[in-house]
Every structure is written in structure tokens, then in C-alpha cells.
Design an enzyme around this catalytic site. Structure first.
Site, PDB file in Angstrom:
ATOM      1  N   ALA A   1      10.514   0.055   1.252  1.00 37.53           N
ATOM      2  CA  ALA A   1      11.238  -0.838   2.163  1.00 37.53           C
ATOM      3  C   ALA A   1      12.654  -0.364   2.524  1.00 37.53           C
ATOM      4  CB  ALA A   1      11.247  -2.239   1.574  1.00 37.53           C
TER       5      ALA A   1
ATOM      6  N   ASP B   1       8.802  -5.836  -0.571  1.00 35.80           N
ATOM      7  CA  ASP B   1       8.941  -5.488   0.848  1.00 35.80           C
ATOM      8  C   ASP B   1       9.517  -6.644   1.663  1.00 35.80           C
ATOM      9  OD1 ASP B   1       6.633  -3.643  -0.241  1.00 35.80           O
ATOM     10  OD2 ASP B   1       7.555  -2.689   1.499  1.00 35.80           O
TER      11      ASP B   1
ATOM     12  N   ASN C   1       4.653  -7.374  -1.712  1.00 34.56           N
ATOM     13  CA  ASN C   1       4.801  -6.007  -2.215  1.00 34.56           C
ATOM     14  C   ASN C   1       3.436  -5.326  -2.073  1.00 34.56           C
ATOM     15  OD1 ASN C   1       6.485  -3.942  -3.444  1.00 34.56           O
ATOM     16  ND2 ASN C   1       5.238  -4.188  -5.280  1.00 34.56           N
ATOM     17  N   LYS C   2       3.374  -4.077  -2.416  1.00 33.08           N
ATOM     18  CA  LYS C   2       2.150  -3.271  -2.261  1.00 33.08           C
ATOM     19  C   LYS C   2       0.917  -4.005  -2.769  1.00 33.08           C
ATOM     20  CE  LYS C   2       1.694  -0.114  -0.713  1.00 33.08           C
ATOM     21  NZ  LYS C   2       1.226   0.052   0.675  1.00 33.08           N
TER      22      LYS C   2
HETATM   23  O1  MRU Z   1       3.405   1.281   1.767  1.00 29.06           O
HETATM   24  P1  MRU Z   1       4.673   1.628   1.028  1.00 29.06           P
HETATM   25  O2  MRU Z   1       4.528   2.826   0.159  1.00 29.06           O
HETATM   26  O3  MRU Z   1       5.866   1.684   1.944  1.00 29.06           O
HETATM   27  O4  MRU Z   1       4.876   0.382   0.072  1.00 29.06           O
HETATM   28  C1  MRU Z   1       6.042   0.356  -0.701  1.00 29.06           C
HETATM   29  C2  MRU Z   1       6.107  -0.746  -1.658  1.00 29.06           C
HETATM   30  O5  MRU Z   1       5.300  -1.656  -1.677  1.00 29.06           O
HETATM   31  C3  MRU Z   1       7.296  -0.763  -2.579  1.00 29.06           C
HETATM   32  O6  MRU Z   1       6.968  -1.336  -3.804  1.00 29.06           O
HETATM   33  C4  MRU Z   1       8.401  -1.587  -1.919  1.00 29.06           C
HETATM   34  O7  MRU Z   1       8.661  -1.113  -0.638  1.00 29.06           O
HETATM   35  C5  MRU Z   1       9.635  -1.581  -2.726  1.00 29.06           C
HETATM   36  S1  MRU Z   1      10.540  -0.115  -2.513  1.00 29.06           S
HETATM   37  C6  MRU Z   1      12.002  -0.183  -3.315  1.00 29.06           C
END
Ligand code: MRU
Length: 344
Positions: free
Chosen positions: A48, A237, A247-248
Site C-alpha cells: 500500500a 491496505d 489486507n491481502k
Molecule cells: O497485492 P499486494 O502485494 O500489493 O498486497 C499487499 C498487502 O496486502 C500488504 O500486506 C499491505 O499492502 C500492507 S504493506 C505495508
């Protein structure tokens, strides 16, 4: 030393291409607006905070690429670039937050020519980048006390240096505790389908000399039952006003398992990840990604042709499963509506 996720040098934008990790550590230049959009969409840069910073710098890339003749054209170019970059990924609010900052400066700039205009926007993008480095350190300092000698910590996806301009968010707590001399065991969920946990988190932790064990995502319940995990820390996110956290994909399941095993579950995120326009997580847009990521991850087909695939990239963890949110201002606790409103 944190990894260099992206850098702005001589008015040029360079990123580490994360799709190549851990096999290859290659920096690429994003010389055109289209390159920046593609790099964000294809997860060459991801996480993010990192995509917000990259997009802010992408506005500068677009100005450099089009070399506008006058101030009006420069302003139009910057605003159009911001609008375009905002279509790259929908879930992480940091992208929109950073682009809004660039739009505000573009709209308010009283520059006399395109060069001065560029300088004003460059200053803003630089400050987004520099602030992120400081914020990561602060999150690390607030999160590290959660990690005691001997703790087993599970994280999911990658919320490390690669997801930010600096030290990471969730992993910042681990890096800081490690620097403070505590020994602990990290567990990284591999994070299907794109393996950010295996490819990126495990890579960062191994490089930092932190004891890390890689788990397939479906091993978490068993490993918790075995008593190996005492703490979960993940990134975010987008966090709604009530604390519901996107989040992911897979994070929600980990939070439910943590609850079932009485394990504290923390989210670490900068205040730019809060979206106070949303009362709860039901309004968070969830990115849907290419089915090929599931059927043919990294080149080899692992499912039959023609199978239907559902591939949401994120899920939402309800606030009641979250023990606390580690922000640059300290650890926020429920009710999040009050603690977030006071700090963000
Ligand atoms: O699809 P991505 O790799 O961008 O997903 C990222 C995540 O879900 C992270 O856990 C989130 O962005 C936190 S980053 C500090």
C-alpha cells in the site's frame, strides 16, 4: 539496511522489480506514465505505501515525458496522470491519498512556468517519500515491544521494506525488535496466489538475519495448535473508521484462527491507510485479479484449461478480531472509531 524499493534520482524513477524476487534483484526505470501504471498493476511495485509513493512520482514522470509548453498544459498533464494512475489498483487507499496530495498541489500551484510547477510537485512527492521512511521507523518503535524474547510471530503477505519506501510496517516491528537484540521466531505464510510471503517476506527476513520459517497458507491452524505462534502482525491496505481492515487475501482467515487459539492479532499501518470516509469495511473495494495468477502462477499450469477461477486479491478482517492497530502515533485500541478519529 532496508531494501531500496524505489528511488527518485535526477528526475528519474527507478524501482526494484519485485516480480523477479527472490531469484533476481533488478532495478528498472519507469520512464513513461504507461510504465508506472503497468508496474503498479503487474505488482512490480506493490504494498500500500509503496504504490502511493510510486504513483506520486509517476505524476512527475508524466510531466517529464510530455514536457508541457506552458503552465496550463502542465497542470492538465499532472491532473490527467493522477486520474490515470488512480485506475491501476482499487483497494489500497494510500494510492488515492498520495494522488490527492499531488492533485491539491497541482491545483494550488502559483508557479510561473512548467519548470517551477514541476519543482512544486517534486517537493510534494519527495515529502510523501521521506515521511514514509520516518513513519515506518515510528511504527517499528511502537510495534517492537509486542515482541518478547522467544515470541513466535506469524505474518501474512509482505508488509516489509518492499511494501514501503523504508523499513516496512508489520515487519518494521520485527526488524526493530531484532535490532534491540531480542531473539524470536518469525513464520511467513507463503500467501497464494502470488507468494508475496514466500518470495518477499521470507527474503527480507532471511537477509536481515531473522529466524524465519516458511509455511503454506493451509498450515496455519496446525502450527497455531502446536503452540508455535504467540502473536500475529500483518499490514493493511485500507482501514475503515470502525477498524475493519482490508489486507491481502487470507488475512481474515488468519485472524479467525488467531481468535480461535487465543492469539493476539495486530495490524500495523500508517495513518495514510485509514479511510475515514467509510464507516465500516463493507464499502472497501476488493480488487479482482487475473485467473491466470491462480491457474498458471509463475509460468507453470497447475489447473485444467477452462476451469472457472475466483481471484479476489484482498479480504476484510472485522475490527472485533483485531487486538490493536500499530500506527506511527502508537497502538490504537478499540473502539477504533474514537482512537482513529483522535489520531488520523
Ligand atoms: O497485492 P499486494 O502485494 O500489493 O498486497 C499487499 C498487502 O496486502 C500488504 O500486506 C499491505 O499492502 C500492507 S504493506 C505495508
Amino acid at each position: 539496511m532496508p531494501v531500496q524499493t524505489l528511488r527518485w534520482a535526477d528526475s528519474r524513477l527507478f524501482i526494484l522489480d519485485q516480480t523477479l524476487l527472490p531469484g533476481e534483484c533488478r532495478e528498472i526505470e519507469l520512464a513513461r506514465l504507461a510504465d508506472v501504471w503497468e508496474a503498479i498493476k503487474a505488482l512490480r511495485i506493490r504494498g500500500a505505501p509503496a504504490i502511493g509513493i510510486c504513483a506520486a512520482l509517476g505524476v512527475l514522470v508524466s510531466l517529464r515525458e510530455s514536457n508541457p509548453a506552458n503552465l496550463d498544459t502542465a497542470r492538465q498533464t499532472a491532473l490527467a496522470a493522477a486520474d490515470h494512475l488512480a485506475t491501476s489498483r482499487p483497494t489500497a487507499v494510500n494510492l488515492f491519498w498520495a494522488l490527492d496530495r499531488m492533485r491539491r498541489v497541482a491545483n494550488a500551484a502559483t508557479a510561473s512556468d512548467p519548470k517551477e510547477f514541476f519543482t512544486a510537485l517534486e517537493q510534494e512527492a519527495r515529502s510523501i517519500l521521506d515521511d514514509d521512511k520516518r513513519i515506518c521507523r515510528a511504527i517499528g518503535a511502537h510495534g517492537a515491544p509486542l515482541i518478547e524474547e522467544g515470541t513466535g510471530i506469524l505474518t501474512h503477505c509482505n508488509a516489509g521494506g518492499l511494501a514501503t519506501a523504508g523499513y516496512g510496517t508489520a515487519l518494521a516491528a520485527l526488524f526493530t525488535a531484532h535490532e534491540q537484540g531480542r531473539r524470536f521466531s518469525a513464520y511467513a505464510g507463503e500467501t497464494r496466489p502470488l507468494l508475496q510471503g514466500a518470495r518477499l517476506t521470507a527474503w527480507e527476513l532471511v537477509n536481515a538475519g531473522i529466524d524465519v520459517t516458511l509455511l503454506c497458507d493451509n498450515m496455519v491452524a496446525q502450527v497455531m495448535r502446536e503452540g508455535r505462534i504467540n502473536l500475529v502482525i500483518v499490514g493493511a491496505d485500507r482501514i475503515a473508521a470502525n477498524g475493519d481492515t482490508a489486507n491481502k487475501i487470507g488475512t481474515y482467515g488468519v485472524a479467525l484462527l488467531a481468535k480461535a487459539h487465543g492469539i493476539p492479532f495486530y495490524v500495523a499501518a500508517p495513518s495514510s491507510t485509514f479511510d475515514l470516509s467509510l464507516a465500516d469495511g463493507s464499502g472497501i473495494p476488493i480488487e479482482q485479479r487475473d485467473p491466470g495468477e491462480v491457474t498458471c502462477g509463475f509460468g507453470r499450469r497447475t489447473a485444467p484449461e477452462g476451469v472457472r477461477v475466483y481471484n479476489p486479491a484482498f479480504d476484510v478482517t472485522p475490527a472485533e478480531l483485531i487486538s490493536g492497530i500499530v500506527s506511527e502515533h502508537g497502538i490504537l485500541r478499540a473502539p477504533y472509531v474514537d482512537s482513529i478519529m483522535g489520531r488520523v
